[in-house]
Design an enzyme around this catalytic site. Structure first.
Site, PDB file in Angstrom:
ATOM      1  CB  CYS A   3      -0.856  -0.131   1.449  1.00  0.00           C
ATOM      2  SG  CYS A   3      -1.993  -1.241   1.497  1.00  0.00           S
ATOM      3  CG  HIS A  27      -1.587   0.585   6.797  1.00  0.00           C
ATOM      4  ND1 HIS A  27      -1.025  -0.982   5.932  1.00  0.00           N
ATOM      5  CD2 HIS A  27      -2.373   0.861   5.658  1.00  0.00           C
ATOM      6  CE1 HIS A  27      -1.441  -0.521   5.476  1.00  0.00           C
ATOM      7  NE2 HIS A  27      -2.605   0.140   4.501  1.00  0.00           N
ATOM      8  CE1 TYR A 117      -6.804  -7.678  28.424  1.00  0.00           C
ATOM      9  CE2 TYR A 117      -7.530  -6.612  30.460  1.00  0.00           C
ATOM     10  CZ  TYR A 117      -6.623  -6.807  29.528  1.00  0.00           C
ATOM     11  OH  TYR A 117      -6.169  -5.508  29.123  1.00  0.00           O
ATOM     12  CG  ASN A 126     -12.911 -19.704  23.359  1.00  0.00           C
ATOM     13  OD1 ASN A 126     -12.943 -20.199  24.462  1.00  0.00           O
ATOM     14  ND2 ASN A 126     -11.894 -19.920  23.008  1.00  0.00           N
ATOM     15  NE  ARG A 131      -3.134 -17.459  29.805  1.00  0.00           N
ATOM     16  CZ  ARG A 131      -2.216 -16.924  30.939  1.00  0.00           C
ATOM     17  NH1 ARG A 131      -1.048 -16.691  30.350  1.00  0.00           N
ATOM     18  NH2 ARG A 131      -2.484 -16.961  31.917  1.00  0.00           N
ATOM     19  CG  HIS A 149      -8.328   3.539  25.584  1.00  0.00           C
ATOM     20  ND1 HIS A 149      -8.891   3.299  23.965  1.00  0.00           N
ATOM     21  CD2 HIS A 149      -9.771   4.550  25.795  1.00  0.00           C
ATOM     22  CE1 HIS A 149     -10.277   4.137  23.675  1.00  0.00           C
ATOM     23  NE2 HIS A 149     -10.774   4.559  24.333  1.00  0.00           N
ATOM     24  CD  GLU A 177     -13.459   6.329  25.736  1.00  0.00           C
ATOM     25  OE1 GLU A 177     -14.311   5.367  26.048  1.00  0.00           O
ATOM     26  OE2 GLU A 177     -12.886   6.266  24.912  1.00  0.00           O
TER      27      GLU A 177
HETATM   28 ZN   LIG Z   1      -3.620   0.150   3.468  1.00  0.00          ZN
END
Ligand SMILES: [Zn+2]
Length: 181
Positions: A3, A27, A117, A126, A131, A149, A177
């Site tokens: 790219c 990206h 998490y 799952n 982890r 975050h 936020e």
């Molecule tokens: Zn790209």
């Protein structure tokens, strides 16, 4: 095919942010490591060089990303529920667990919300993979846009950010936020 990448550098309340984008999407979003962290929320996001219009003409997703980040720091609630600049991620495979985790995070955990998490693992089908969710966070190339975050420990503590080097920044973002305007 490689790219062609365009770069924008921004000054923000949390220090310098560097964005790399191709014509398909963003990206990479690079946040400065918060050494001597002294955030100033009154500070407006500014481009280090060039203008936002120039960027939009050169590379639309990059211009959109700059605008999104400006709005985010000015008033995080103003970007709640809005679509984000497109991403073009090459670091992890489409269809992988990492991709699914980051997609869920980006689309289901909005400004001002947090998820553990374990919850994010469950959301990705799952429940026992918390982890691996941690691993997916480390693979995230576009923090803020994909809000790693907002992923916190199940005991309510904020947990690690930028491999532990950005924990103060993580706390600041979460506070930012939910701040009343
Ligand atoms: Zn790209």
């Amino acid at each position: 095919m490689e790219c062609k990448l365009f770069v924008a550098r921004l000054m923000s309340p949390i220090g310098q942010i560097t964005i790399e984008s191709c014509m398909r999407g963003v990206h990479k979003v690079d946040l400065q490591e918060p050494k001597n962290f002294s955030p100033d929320s009154r500070y407006e996001v500014e481009l280090v060089d060039g203008s936002a219009e120039e960027l939009v003409n050169k590379c639309e997703p990059l211009g959109k990303c700059v605008d999104w980040i400006k709005d985010y720091f000015k008033d995080a609630s103003s970007v709640r529920g809005l679509s984000k600049p497109p991403l073009h991620i090459t670091k992890y495979k489409e269809g992988s667990f990492t991709a699914a985790v980051l997609h869920n995070l980006a689309t289901k955990v909005d400004v001002g919300e947090t998820v553990s998490y374990g919850q994010l693992a469950t959301m990705t089908g799952n429940a026992r993979a918390s982890r691996a969710v941690g691993g997916a966070m480390r693979a995230n190339q576009t923090p803020l846009l994909v809000p790693c975050h907002r992923v916190v420990n199940s005991d309510g503590s904020v947990g690690n950010f930028m491999s532990g080097k950005g924990n103060v920044l993580k706390e600041w973002l979460l506070q930012h936020e939910v701040k009343e305007r």
